[in-house]
Design an enzyme around this catalytic site. Structure first.
Site, PDB file in Angstrom:
ATOM      1  N   THR A  67     -41.712  57.424 -10.853  1.00 33.90           N
ATOM      2  CA  THR A  67     -42.411  56.188 -10.737  1.00 33.90           C
ATOM      3  C   THR A  67     -42.885  55.968  -9.404  1.00 33.90           C
ATOM      4  O   THR A  67     -42.121  56.814  -8.341  1.00 33.90           O
ATOM      5  CB  THR A  67     -41.663  55.113 -11.091  1.00 33.90           C
ATOM      6  OG1 THR A  67     -40.729  54.878 -10.321  1.00 33.90           O
ATOM      7  CG2 THR A  67     -41.346  55.032 -12.819  1.00 33.90           C
ATOM      8  N   SER A 123     -29.573  50.905 -14.868  1.00 33.75           N
ATOM      9  CA  SER A 123     -29.700  52.182 -14.221  1.00 33.75           C
ATOM     10  C   SER A 123     -28.266  52.959 -14.492  1.00 33.75           C
ATOM     11  O   SER A 123     -27.305  52.377 -14.803  1.00 33.75           O
ATOM     12  CB  SER A 123     -30.028  52.224 -12.937  1.00 33.75           C
ATOM     13  OG  SER A 123     -29.983  53.502 -12.243  1.00 33.75           O
ATOM     14  N   TYR A 158     -27.763  48.826  -4.161  1.00 33.14           N
ATOM     15  CA  TYR A 158     -28.264  49.290  -5.541  1.00 33.14           C
ATOM     16  C   TYR A 158     -27.363  49.294  -6.677  1.00 33.14           C
ATOM     17  O   TYR A 158     -27.597  48.686  -7.530  1.00 33.14           O
ATOM     18  CB  TYR A 158     -29.541  50.189  -5.415  1.00 33.14           C
ATOM     19  CG  TYR A 158     -29.982  50.466  -6.655  1.00 33.14           C
ATOM     20  CD1 TYR A 158     -31.224  49.764  -7.061  1.00 33.14           C
ATOM     21  CD2 TYR A 158     -30.008  51.670  -7.548  1.00 33.14           C
ATOM     22  CE1 TYR A 158     -32.175  50.159  -7.940  1.00 33.14           C
ATOM     23  CE2 TYR A 158     -30.778  52.033  -8.423  1.00 33.14           C
ATOM     24  CZ  TYR A 158     -31.734  51.170  -8.998  1.00 33.14           C
ATOM     25  OH  TYR A 158     -32.674  51.375 -10.008  1.00 33.14           O
ATOM     26  N   LYS A 198     -26.950  46.858  -9.792  1.00 38.89           N
ATOM     27  CA  LYS A 198     -27.276  47.447 -11.448  1.00 38.89           C
ATOM     28  C   LYS A 198     -25.933  47.331 -12.109  1.00 38.89           C
ATOM     29  O   LYS A 198     -25.870  47.126 -13.341  1.00 38.89           O
ATOM     30  CB  LYS A 198     -27.682  48.904 -11.327  1.00 38.89           C
ATOM     31  CG  LYS A 198     -29.096  49.192 -10.574  1.00 38.89           C
ATOM     32  CD  LYS A 198     -30.346  48.345 -11.753  1.00 38.89           C
ATOM     33  CE  LYS A 198     -31.463  48.289 -11.208  1.00 38.89           C
ATOM     34  NZ  LYS A 198     -32.454  47.534 -11.864  1.00 38.89           N
ATOM     35  N   MET A 235     -42.031  51.864 -15.311  1.00 37.74           N
ATOM     36  CA  MET A 235     -41.556  51.704 -16.790  1.00 37.74           C
ATOM     37  C   MET A 235     -42.161  50.366 -17.307  1.00 37.74           C
ATOM     38  O   MET A 235     -42.354  50.418 -18.511  1.00 37.74           O
ATOM     39  CB  MET A 235     -40.033  51.652 -16.540  1.00 37.74           C
ATOM     40  CG  MET A 235     -39.347  52.742 -16.137  1.00 37.74           C
ATOM     41  SD  MET A 235     -37.543  52.540 -15.849  1.00 37.74           S
ATOM     42  CE  MET A 235     -37.164  53.850 -14.744  1.00 37.74           C
ATOM     43  N   ASP A 290     -42.966  36.315  -7.813  1.00 31.50           N
ATOM     44  CA  ASP A 290     -41.892  36.865  -7.476  1.00 31.50           C
ATOM     45  C   ASP A 290     -40.507  36.420  -8.220  1.00 31.50           C
ATOM     46  O   ASP A 290     -40.302  35.190  -8.179  1.00 31.50           O
ATOM     47  CB  ASP A 290     -41.444  36.608  -5.962  1.00 31.50           C
ATOM     48  CG  ASP A 290     -40.637  37.333  -5.185  1.00 31.50           C
ATOM     49  OD1 ASP A 290     -39.397  37.740  -6.003  1.00 31.50           O
ATOM     50  OD2 ASP A 290     -40.562  37.388  -3.934  1.00 31.50           O
TER      51      ASP A 290
END
Ligand SMILES: NC(=O)c1ccc[n+]([C@@H]2O[C@H](COP(=O)([O-])OP(=O)(O)OC[C@H]3O[C@@H](n4cnc5c(N)ncnc54)[C@H](O)[C@@H]3O)[C@@H](O)[C@H]2O)c1
Length: 255
Positions: free
Chosen positions: A187, A139, A152, A156, A17, A61
């Site tokens: 992706t 997300s 995760y 998010k 993206m 990073d």
């Protein structure tokens, strides 16, 4: 939203993206600095695009504050101003709560949450000068839980609420802060799912549009939110998910 002098930073801009967003920004006249960990991805993007006067790449990073400071300095040295910041760098580590380690948790948080804190806190004074705009790539995993991705989901969820808090704080200083909340998008991150017929059949049964998104479909929402066309939109976490978040979670009983 075409313009000739605006410039943006896109983290995670070497692939997925982020790369699709950088490409669309360039098509709309912006200058862009892409930032990512993997030099080969950045070099490939630069070679594909050409236009060295409009595109710049910095390796680093997001979880390393010195790398992010170098990114901001390098962008300003090249383009002189910063109008947009897109935080697309991110990682997902799967596993049940018995399987994931504290190191996994720390890695996800340091990139997906602390990384965004680093970019925004170090870029904000430059963005304020020109009434800039920020878009965070959150997300649907920040809107609700997934099976087997709890770190995760936590990262998010934090990013989505960080977005809302900053929209309040920076809105009266001429800035806007928004997020997009994509569902499964084709992706590098998700090739383990998109390359499996079994996994995709499961996904299609739950997504009204019945397929994974293309990165350019997410990029379209990102550049809209970043642009002056969205001048009164602040603090949204826009689902770009084919309608998944419109469901209350019950299965389709009627086929
Ligand atoms: N693909 C999906 O289904 C999906 C769905 C919702 C949200 N997202 C989010 O979208 C964003 C972009 O992911 P993508 O799907 O384009 O995958 P991707 O793997 O192609 O892109 C992520 C990019 O971030 C870079 N990156 C990772 N860690 C970094 C770090 N520490 N510092 C700098 N760069 C780093 C990677 O090199 C990569 O280029 C991520 O934040 C991801 O969580 C993805």
């Amino acid at each position: 939203m075409s313009n000739t002098e605006k410039s943006a930073i896109v983290t995670g801009g070497g692939s997925g993206m982020g790369a699709a967003t950088a490409r669309k920004l360039l098509e709309n006249g912006w200058s862009v600095t892409i930032f990512g960990r993997t030099k080969a991805k950045l070099d490939k993007f630069l070679a594909d695009i050409g236009q060295p006067d409009k595109i710049h790449a910095v390796q680093g990073d997001v979880s390393q504050r010195d790398d992010v400071q170098n990114l901001i300095n390098s962008h300003i040295a090249k383009f002189g101003r910063l109008d947009g910041l897109v935080n697309s760098a991110g990682v997902a580590i799967g596993g049940s709560i018995s399987e994931v380690t504290l190191d996994d948790w720390k890695q996800v948080m340091s990139i997906n949450v602390e990384g965004v804190f680093n970019t925004i806190s170090l870029a904000v004074e430059h963005l304020k000068k020109v009434g800039g705009s920020i878009v965070n790539v959150s997300s649907v995993s920040g809107l609700g839980g997934d099976w087997g991705f709890s770190p995760y989901n936590a990262s998010k969820g934090a990013l989505s609420n960080f977005t809302r808090a900053l929209a309040l704080e920076l809105g009266n200083q001429g800035m806007r802060v928004n997020a997009v909340a994509p569902s499964l998008t084709d992706t590098d991150m998700t090739s383990f799912l998109t390359e499996s017929d079994e996994m995709m059949a499961l996904f299609k049964s739950r997504n009204p549009i019945g397929r994974a998104a293309r990165p350019d479909e997410i990029a379209s929402a990102i550049i809209f939110l970043l642009s002056d066309d969205a001048s009164f939109i602040n603090g949204v976490d826009l689902p770009v998910d084919g309608g998944i978040s419109a469901s209350n979670g019950q299965p389709n009983f009627f086929g």
